[in-house]
Scaffold this motif. Structure first.
Motif, PDB file in Angstrom:
ATOM      1  N   ASN A  15       0.825  -1.346  -0.031  1.00 47.82           N
ATOM      2  CA  ASN A  15      -0.120  -0.016  -0.041  1.00 47.82           C
ATOM      3  C   ASN A  15       1.010   1.229  -0.077  1.00 47.82           C
ATOM      4  O   ASN A  15       2.164   1.334  -0.098  1.00 47.82           O
ATOM      5  CB  ASN A  15      -0.928   0.055   1.120  1.00 47.82           C
ATOM      6  N   GLN A  16       0.310   2.329   0.165  1.00 43.41           N
ATOM      7  CA  GLN A  16       0.865   3.674   0.086  1.00 43.41           C
ATOM      8  C   GLN A  16       1.863   3.891   1.206  1.00 43.41           C
ATOM      9  O   GLN A  16       3.004   4.571   1.055  1.00 43.41           O
ATOM     10  CB  GLN A  16       0.044   4.901   0.078  1.00 43.41           C
ATOM     11  N   ILE A  17       2.078   3.209   2.298  1.00 43.58           N
ATOM     12  CA  ILE A  17       2.768   3.409   3.272  1.00 43.58           C
ATOM     13  C   ILE A  17       3.720   2.221   3.301  1.00 43.58           C
ATOM     14  O   ILE A  17       4.581   1.939   4.215  1.00 43.58           O
ATOM     15  CB  ILE A  17       2.323   3.694   4.601  1.00 43.58           C
ATOM     16  N   GLY A  18       3.904   1.159   2.524  1.00 41.46           N
ATOM     17  CA  GLY A  18       4.956   0.258   2.296  1.00 41.46           C
ATOM     18  C   GLY A  18       4.440  -1.003   2.974  1.00 41.46           C
ATOM     19  O   GLY A  18       5.230  -1.880   3.282  1.00 41.46           O
ATOM     20  N   GLU A  19       3.207  -1.035   3.440  1.00 43.88           N
ATOM     21  CA  GLU A  19       2.671  -2.316   4.219  1.00 43.88           C
ATOM     22  C   GLU A  19       2.131  -3.349   3.225  1.00 43.88           C
ATOM     23  O   GLU A  19       1.681  -2.904   2.129  1.00 43.88           O
ATOM     24  CB  GLU A  19       1.272  -2.226   4.999  1.00 43.88           C
ATOM     25  N   LEU A  20       2.477  -4.739   3.357  1.00 42.49           N
ATOM     26  CA  LEU A  20       2.055  -5.479   2.410  1.00 42.49           C
ATOM     27  C   LEU A  20       0.672  -5.888   2.352  1.00 42.49           C
ATOM     28  O   LEU A  20       0.012  -5.753   3.344  1.00 42.49           O
ATOM     29  CB  LEU A  20       2.547  -6.969   3.017  1.00 42.49           C
ATOM     30  N   ILE A  21       0.137  -6.089   1.203  1.00 49.53           N
ATOM     31  CA  ILE A  21      -1.349  -6.221   0.963  1.00 49.53           C
ATOM     32  C   ILE A  21      -1.401  -7.837   0.747  1.00 49.53           C
ATOM     33  O   ILE A  21      -1.109  -8.612  -0.283  1.00 49.53           O
ATOM     34  CB  ILE A  21      -1.761  -5.903  -0.587  1.00 49.53           C
ATOM     35  N   THR A  22      -1.335  -8.398   1.965  1.00 52.50           N
ATOM     36  CA  THR A  22      -1.270  -9.833   2.217  1.00 52.50           C
ATOM     37  C   THR A  22      -2.281 -10.768   1.260  1.00 52.50           C
ATOM     38  O   THR A  22      -1.692 -11.747   0.951  1.00 52.50           O
ATOM     39  CB  THR A  22      -1.608 -10.272   3.814  1.00 52.50           C
ATOM     40  N   GLU A  23      -3.424 -10.260   1.289  1.00 54.71           N
ATOM     41  CA  GLU A  23      -4.295 -11.008   0.409  1.00 54.71           C
ATOM     42  C   GLU A  23      -3.764 -11.436  -0.989  1.00 54.71           C
ATOM     43  O   GLU A  23      -3.639 -12.332  -1.734  1.00 54.71           O
ATOM     44  CB  GLU A  23      -5.944 -10.374   0.476  1.00 54.71           C
ATOM     45  N   ASN A  24      -3.253 -10.138  -1.590  1.00 54.45           N
ATOM     46  CA  ASN A  24      -2.651 -10.153  -3.038  1.00 54.45           C
ATOM     47  C   ASN A  24      -1.468 -11.098  -3.173  1.00 54.45           C
ATOM     48  O   ASN A  24      -1.349 -11.793  -4.145  1.00 54.45           O
ATOM     49  CB  ASN A  24      -2.566  -8.763  -3.401  1.00 54.45           C
ATOM     50  N   VAL A  25      -0.512 -10.776  -2.083  1.00 53.94           N
ATOM     51  CA  VAL A  25       0.741 -11.439  -2.134  1.00 53.94           C
ATOM     52  C   VAL A  25       0.415 -13.154  -1.995  1.00 53.94           C
ATOM     53  O   VAL A  25       1.019 -13.964  -2.973  1.00 53.94           O
ATOM     54  CB  VAL A  25       1.493 -11.170  -0.808  1.00 53.94           C
ATOM     55  N   GLU A  26      -0.411 -13.583  -1.169  1.00 57.78           N
ATOM     56  CA  GLU A  26      -0.662 -14.876  -0.751  1.00 57.78           C
ATOM     57  C   GLU A  26      -1.498 -15.428  -2.127  1.00 57.78           C
ATOM     58  O   GLU A  26      -0.961 -16.780  -2.476  1.00 57.78           O
ATOM     59  CB  GLU A  26      -1.615 -15.023   0.422  1.00 57.78           C
ATOM     60  N   SER A  27      -2.423 -14.692  -2.794  1.00 55.97           N
ATOM     61  CA  SER A  27      -3.197 -15.345  -4.084  1.00 55.97           C
ATOM     62  C   SER A  27      -2.237 -15.665  -5.108  1.00 55.97           C
ATOM     63  O   SER A  27      -2.157 -16.756  -5.780  1.00 55.97           O
ATOM     64  CB  SER A  27      -4.359 -14.430  -4.264  1.00 55.97           C
ATOM     65  N   LEU A  28      -1.350 -14.553  -5.258  1.00 55.53           N
ATOM     66  CA  LEU A  28      -0.168 -14.572  -6.475  1.00 55.53           C
ATOM     67  C   LEU A  28       0.613 -15.700  -6.203  1.00 55.53           C
ATOM     68  O   LEU A  28       1.077 -16.456  -7.268  1.00 55.53           O
ATOM     69  CB  LEU A  28       0.306 -13.266  -6.804  1.00 55.53           C
TER      70      LEU A  28
END
Length: 254
Positions: A15-28
């Motif tokens: 996201n804009q402050i550098g936090e992982l978008i966990t759902e996207n990472v895990e799905s990919l």
């Protein structure tokens, strides 16, 4: 076994402050695990890292003193190491979410480049081929900050790394996963161009990151590689990566 390179844009993963978008990472990651080939995954650093790199003056532009001499030590060493650690942390977090399926390779330990200044392209002059020859692991690397033969250290983009590795290993497929479904005809006409030649970019309203991708693809020469610019949304990415469905992306040819 064939090798494919997948480059995932940082805005899909962070996201804009550098936090992982966990759902996207895990799905990919789950999609990548199903692919029947050797994968090198290259991830972008996201907007937060890009902003910090510019603020830290770690771009490709050399600094000069009042006499016009390059002032190398004007590059902010503390910022370089802070960003170095940030890249390392990001790679570790993505690897952890994959349950160590992905083996992280920090770009600063794998590449050296030579910056020519703001008006010229950046060239990777050395890379650690041995670590990328590891055929037992699914490799993970990213854009970030690396050593620079001319100006000590500077930034390198994930697009640069992805196209460079695609050329070095003559991969069968190079896929850029982005926020869009590919290259659009124009900002006012968001239909995806199904096929684009690297020499025809001027015929379309292509700017920013997309234009840079095409420029890099053209410069390294990937005539025997299938190249796609596609959506990073997991459901659409899966159609391309697993089913080879190409009606929702742009294919780039020479």
């Amino acid at each position: 076994m064939e090798t494919e390179i997948i480059k995932i844009g940082g805005s899909i993963l962070f996201n804009q402050i550098g936090e992982l978008i966990t759902e996207n990472v895990e799905s990919l990651i789950e999609i990548i695990k199903q692919m029947q080939c050797r994968i090198i995954l290259v991830i972008g650093c996201g907007e937060d890292m890009h902003r910090r790199t510019i603020e830290a003056n770690l771009t490709d532009k050399p600094q000069f003193d009042s006499n016009g001499v390059e002032a190398l030590m004007g590059r902010r060493t503390a910022d370089f190491f802070a960003l170095y650690k940030n890249v390392s942390d990001n790679l570790s977090r993505v690897s952890t979410l994959s349950n160590k399926y992905l083996k992280p390779i920090h770009p600063a330990t794998a590449f050296i480049k030579r910056s020519h200044g703001s008006s010229d392209s950046t060239e990777i002059v050395w890379f650690n081929r041995d670590v990328f020859n590891d055929k037992e692991s699914t490799l993970l690397t990213s854009g970030g900050v690396i050593l620079d033969r001319r100006i000590l250290f500077s930034a390198i983009s994930s697009d640069t790394i992805a196209t460079f590795l695609a050329h070095q290993f003559q991969v069968s497929r190079l896929v850029f996963l982005t926020e869009t479904r590919g290259i659009y005809f124009s900002m006012d006409d968001p239909r995806t161009i199904p096929l684009i030649n690297v020499d025809d970019v001027g015929d379309y309203d292509i700017t920013g990151g997309m234009k840079d991708k095409i420029r890099r693809i053209k410069s390294v020469g990937l005539e025997y590689t299938q190249i796609f610019i596609a959506s990073g949304k997991p459901e659409l990415a899966g159609e391309l990566l697993l089913q080879h469905k190409t009606d929702n992306c742009t294919k780039v040819v020479y």
